[in-house]
Design a protein around this motif. Structure first.
Motif, PDB file in Angstrom:
ATOM      1  N   VAL A  37      -3.132  -8.454  -2.245  1.00  0.00           N
ATOM      2  CA  VAL A  37      -3.424  -8.712  -3.646  1.00  0.00           C
ATOM      3  C   VAL A  37      -4.412  -7.678  -4.179  1.00  0.00           C
ATOM      4  CG1 VAL A  37      -4.206 -10.416  -5.326  1.00  0.00           C
ATOM      5  CG2 VAL A  37      -3.107 -11.180  -3.195  1.00  0.00           C
ATOM      6  N   ASP A  38      -3.929  -6.843  -5.068  1.00  0.00           N
ATOM      7  CA  ASP A  38      -4.802  -5.876  -5.731  1.00  0.00           C
ATOM      8  C   ASP A  38      -5.428  -6.542  -6.945  1.00  0.00           C
ATOM      9  OD1 ASP A  38      -5.999  -3.481  -6.664  1.00  0.00           O
ATOM     10  OD2 ASP A  38      -4.305  -3.178  -8.016  1.00  0.00           O
ATOM     11  N   ASP A  39      -6.766  -6.649  -6.927  1.00  0.00           N
ATOM     12  CA  ASP A  39      -7.475  -7.345  -7.993  1.00  0.00           C
ATOM     13  C   ASP A  39      -7.787  -6.400  -9.161  1.00  0.00           C
ATOM     14  OD1 ASP A  39      -8.630  -9.612  -9.161  1.00  0.00           O
ATOM     15  OD2 ASP A  39     -10.617  -9.134  -8.352  1.00  0.00           O
ATOM     16  N   ARG A  40      -6.731  -5.742  -9.620  1.00  0.00           N
ATOM     17  CA  ARG A  40      -6.805  -4.801 -10.745  1.00  0.00           C
ATOM     18  C   ARG A  40      -7.801  -3.670 -10.452  1.00  0.00           C
ATOM     19  NH1 ARG A  40      -2.485  -4.485 -14.090  1.00  0.00           N
ATOM     20  NH2 ARG A  40      -3.022  -3.158 -15.863  1.00  0.00           N
ATOM     21  N   SER A  41      -7.551  -2.978  -9.365  1.00  0.00           N
ATOM     22  CA  SER A  41      -8.403  -1.849  -8.979  1.00  0.00           C
ATOM     23  C   SER A  41      -8.331  -0.726 -10.007  1.00  0.00           C
ATOM     24  CB  SER A  41      -7.981  -1.316  -7.611  1.00  0.00           C
ATOM     25  OG  SER A  41      -8.122  -2.305  -6.614  1.00  0.00           O
ATOM     26  N   THR A  42      -9.393   0.093 -10.030  1.00  0.00           N
ATOM     27  CA  THR A  42      -9.433   1.222 -10.954  1.00  0.00           C
ATOM     28  C   THR A  42      -9.206   2.555 -10.243  1.00  0.00           C
ATOM     29  OG1 THR A  42     -11.852   1.338 -10.712  1.00  0.00           O
ATOM     30  CG2 THR A  42     -10.987   0.009 -12.527  1.00  0.00           C
ATOM     31  N   ASP A  43      -8.989   2.503  -8.916  1.00  0.00           N
ATOM     32  CA  ASP A  43      -8.691   3.730  -8.168  1.00  0.00           C
ATOM     33  C   ASP A  43      -7.226   3.693  -7.735  1.00  0.00           C
ATOM     34  OD1 ASP A  43      -8.671   1.862  -6.161  1.00  0.00           O
ATOM     35  OD2 ASP A  43     -10.233   2.801  -4.941  1.00  0.00           O
ATOM     36  N   ASP A  44      -6.886   4.335  -6.626  1.00  0.00           N
ATOM     37  CA  ASP A  44      -5.488   4.414  -6.174  1.00  0.00           C
ATOM     38  C   ASP A  44      -5.094   3.289  -5.211  1.00  0.00           C
ATOM     39  OD1 ASP A  44      -5.054   6.730  -7.658  1.00  0.00           O
ATOM     40  OD2 ASP A  44      -5.737   8.040  -6.033  1.00  0.00           O
ATOM     41  N   THR A  45      -5.851   2.208  -5.217  1.00  0.00           N
ATOM     42  CA  THR A  45      -5.560   1.104  -4.292  1.00  0.00           C
ATOM     43  C   THR A  45      -4.142   0.570  -4.472  1.00  0.00           C
ATOM     44  OG1 THR A  45      -7.883   0.433  -4.141  1.00  0.00           O
ATOM     45  CG2 THR A  45      -6.225  -1.234  -3.625  1.00  0.00           C
ATOM     46  N   TRP A  46      -3.727   0.317  -5.705  1.00  0.00           N
ATOM     47  CA  TRP A  46      -2.409  -0.257  -5.954  1.00  0.00           C
ATOM     48  C   TRP A  46      -1.299   0.672  -5.478  1.00  0.00           C
ATOM     49  CZ3 TRP A  46       0.343  -4.232  -6.051  1.00  0.00           C
ATOM     50  CH2 TRP A  46       1.568  -4.311  -6.706  1.00  0.00           C
ATOM     51  N   GLN A  47      -1.424   1.958  -5.727  1.00  0.00           N
ATOM     52  CA  GLN A  47      -0.415   2.920  -5.269  1.00  0.00           C
ATOM     53  C   GLN A  47      -0.358   2.963  -3.743  1.00  0.00           C
ATOM     54  OE1 GLN A  47      -2.678   3.536  -7.677  1.00  0.00           O
ATOM     55  NE2 GLN A  47      -1.272   3.542  -9.433  1.00  0.00           N
ATOM     56  N   GLU A  48      -1.521   2.875  -3.107  1.00  0.00           N
ATOM     57  CA  GLU A  48      -1.564   2.881  -1.629  1.00  0.00           C
ATOM     58  C   GLU A  48      -0.919   1.622  -1.068  1.00  0.00           C
ATOM     59  OE1 GLU A  48      -4.955   2.981   1.886  1.00  0.00           O
ATOM     60  OE2 GLU A  48      -5.325   4.064   0.006  1.00  0.00           O
ATOM     61  N   ILE A  49      -1.158   0.499  -1.712  1.00  0.00           N
ATOM     62  CA  ILE A  49      -0.546  -0.752  -1.265  1.00  0.00           C
ATOM     63  C   ILE A  49       0.973  -0.665  -1.372  1.00  0.00           C
ATOM     64  CG2 ILE A  49      -0.227  -3.197  -1.860  1.00  0.00           C
ATOM     65  CD1 ILE A  49      -3.174  -3.258  -2.698  1.00  0.00           C
ATOM     66  N   GLN A  50       1.461  -0.170  -2.492  1.00  0.00           N
ATOM     67  CA  GLN A  50       2.907  -0.072  -2.697  1.00  0.00           C
ATOM     68  C   GLN A  50       3.559   0.864  -1.675  1.00  0.00           C
ATOM     69  OE1 GLN A  50       2.701   0.982  -6.980  1.00  0.00           O
ATOM     70  NE2 GLN A  50       4.039  -0.790  -7.324  1.00  0.00           N
ATOM     71  N   ARG A  51       2.953   2.028  -1.464  1.00  0.00           N
ATOM     72  CA  ARG A  51       3.522   2.985  -0.509  1.00  0.00           C
ATOM     73  C   ARG A  51       3.557   2.406   0.899  1.00  0.00           C
ATOM     74  NH1 ARG A  51       0.059   6.677  -3.232  1.00  0.00           N
ATOM     75  NH2 ARG A  51      -1.389   6.532  -1.458  1.00  0.00           N
ATOM     76  N   THR A  52       2.463   1.788   1.299  1.00  0.00           N
ATOM     77  CA  THR A  52       2.391   1.242   2.657  1.00  0.00           C
ATOM     78  C   THR A  52       3.325   0.053   2.817  1.00  0.00           C
ATOM     79  OG1 THR A  52       0.052   1.881   2.678  1.00  0.00           O
ATOM     80  CG2 THR A  52       0.822   0.478   4.464  1.00  0.00           C
ATOM     81  N   ALA A  53       3.390  -0.801   1.798  1.00  0.00           N
ATOM     82  CA  ALA A  53       4.274  -1.967   1.860  1.00  0.00           C
ATOM     83  C   ALA A  53       5.729  -1.520   1.997  1.00  0.00           C
ATOM     84  CB  ALA A  53       4.097  -2.828   0.616  1.00  0.00           C
ATOM     85  N   ASP A  54       6.141  -0.523   1.229  1.00  0.00           N
ATOM     86  CA  ASP A  54       7.514  -0.017   1.315  1.00  0.00           C
ATOM     87  C   ASP A  54       7.799   0.539   2.712  1.00  0.00           C
ATOM     88  OD1 ASP A  54       8.028  -0.678  -1.292  1.00  0.00           O
ATOM     89  OD2 ASP A  54       7.613   1.331  -2.092  1.00  0.00           O
TER      90      ASP A  54
END
Length: 343
Positions: A37-54
Motif C-alpha cells: 500500500v503506497d500511502d500517496r508517496s511523493t517520490d518514486d515509491t509507487w513506480q518501484e512498487i508497480q515494477r517489482t509487483a509486475d
C-alpha cells in the motif's frame, strides 16, 4: 500457505523508494498474497512498487482468491497486489487498507512488514508462528528483550521506546508486553473480524491503539524476540506533533478500556482505587504547591499534601496490580500450551 494456514502480508510504504522493492522481492515463498500500500508517496515509491509487483507476479504461480465468478469459476489474483491511496492517510490507514483486502481474500493470518527495509522478511515464520499454532491472536516483534537485540537502537530511541512501553502497558493491559511501537506483527482472521478496525488510529499510534482494542476483546498476544535493524532509511515521524497526538490518544483509550472492562462489562473495584489515586495525586500536588507559595516554607498543610500524594501513589499501584492479574491469561508465557479451543 504455512502449516495449513493462508498467509497475507501488508506492506505499508510512504516515500520508501530504494527500499520497498527489496522488501517485496524477499518475501518468503509461503506468503500467499502481499498487499503493498503506497500511502500517496511523493517520490518514486509507487513506480518501484508497480515494477517489482509486475516482475514478481510474472514469475509466481497462479494464485486464486476466495471470490467466485458468476459462472462458478474462481477469481485469479496476483501474488503481489499494488494499492495506492488517493491521499496520505498515515501508516495506520495504509495497514487498515491492507487488512481489509486480506479479509476479503480470506487470509487466515495477516502480517505487517514495513516498506522501509527495517524488518527482515526471513524471520516472518517466527512472527506468525504464535498465531498459526494457536498460542495467540496477535504476535509482534520485541527488540528490547536483550542487550544484543538493542544494539542497533540509539540511546534517544531506546529511552523513548522504554517510556512508551510503560505507558502502553498501563493503557493496554498487556503488562508483559514490550516494544509496542514495533510494527512487525501478525494477526488472526478471527481478531480482525472481532475488533472494529475502522475505528483504529490512522497515524503512528496505530500499534498502540490496536493493542487496546485487542485487550478489550480478551485477545491473547505474544512477543517475539528480534534484533533491531536500521539502515539508511529516513524516519517520517515529526516528534513535535507525534508526542502530543499520541499522548492524547493514549489518554482517551485508557479511559475507554478501563470503563469498558471494569465498569460496563464487569464491575471491578480497581476503578475506585485508580480514580481515588489520580484525583488524590492531582489534589495533593496542587495543595502542596499552594502551601509552599503561600507560606514560603514547608507547612503542616504541605506535609499533609505529601502524605496524600504518597497514598494516592499506593492506590494507583494497587490498581495496576489488579489490572495485571486480570489480564495475566491474555499473555501466556511461551512454554504454556494454548489450544485453539482456549482462545
Amino acid at each position: 500457505m504455512y502449516k495449513g494456514e493462508t498467509v497475507g502480508v501488508v506492506v505499508p510504504a510512504y516515500n520508501e523508494a530504494g527500499f520497498v522493492g527489496e522488501v517485496i522481492e524477499t518475501l518468503p515463498p509461503f506468503v500467499d498474497r502481499a498487499y503493498v500500500v503506497d500511502d500517496r508517496s511523493t517520490d518514486d515509491t509507487w513506480q518501484e512498487i508497480q515494477r517489482t509487483a509486475d516482475r514478481v507476479n510474472n514469475r509466481s504461480e497462479t494464485v486464486y482468491s476466495n471470490q467466485i465468478h458468476a459462472d462458478g469459476g474462481q477469481v485469479f489474483s496476483p501474488r503481489i497486489e499494488a494499492i495506492r491511496h488517493d491521499r496520505n492517510r498515515g501508516v495506520g490507514g495504509a495497514i487498515k487498507t491492507g487488512y481489509a483486502r486480506a479479509c476479503e481474500d480470506g487470509m487466515d493470518v495477516v502480517a505487517v512488514i514495513n516498506g522501509d527495509g527495517q524488518m527482515d522478511p526471513s524471520i516472518l515464520d517466527r512472527i506468525i508462528d504464535p498465531v498459526v499454532e494457536g498460542r495467540a491472536e496477535y504476535a509482534k516483534g520485541n527488540r528490547l528483550s536483550s542487550r544484543e537485540h538493542r544494539e542497533g537502537m540509539s540511546t534517544w530511541r531506546l529511552f523513548g521506546n522504554t517510556v512508551l512501553t510503560f505507558l502502553t502497558k498501563f493503557v493496554s493491559g498487556y503488562w508483559r508486553m514490550n516494544d509496542p511501537q514495533n510494527g512487525y506483527t501478525a494477526i488472526s482472521a478471527r481478531a480482525l473480524e472481532t475488533i472494529d478496525v475502522d475505528r483504529l488510529y490512522d497515524g503512528y499510534g496505530f500499534c498502540n491503539d490496536l493493542l487496546v482494542h485487542l485487550n478489550v476483546h480478551d485477545m491473547r498476544i505474544e512477543d517475539v524476540e528480534m534484533e533491531s535493524q536500521y539502515g539508511d532509511e529516513t524516519s517520517h515521524i515529526r516528534y513535535s506533533t507525534f508526542v502530543p497526538k499520541l499522548s492524547w490518544l493514549l489518554l482517551q483509550r485508557s479511559i475507554w478500556r478501563y470503563n469498558t472492562k471494569y465498569v460496563v462489562a464487569d464491575f471491578h473495584p480497581l476503578v475506585f482505587l485508580l480514580a481515588l489515586g489520580l484525583a488524590g495525586a492531582g489534589a495533593g500536588v496542587f495543595f502542596a504547591g499552594w502551601s509552599l507559595a503561600s507560606a514560603g516554607v514547608v507547612s503542616v498543610q504541605g506535609m499533609l499534601s505529601v502524605i496524600v500524594i504518597l497514598l494516592s501513589g499506593l492506590f494507583v499501584t494497587l490498581a495496576m496490580v489488579f489490572d495485571r492479574l486480570a489480564n495475566e491469561r491474555l499473555q501466556p508465557r511461551v512454554n504454556e500450551p494454548v489450544g485453539r479451543g482456549d482462545r
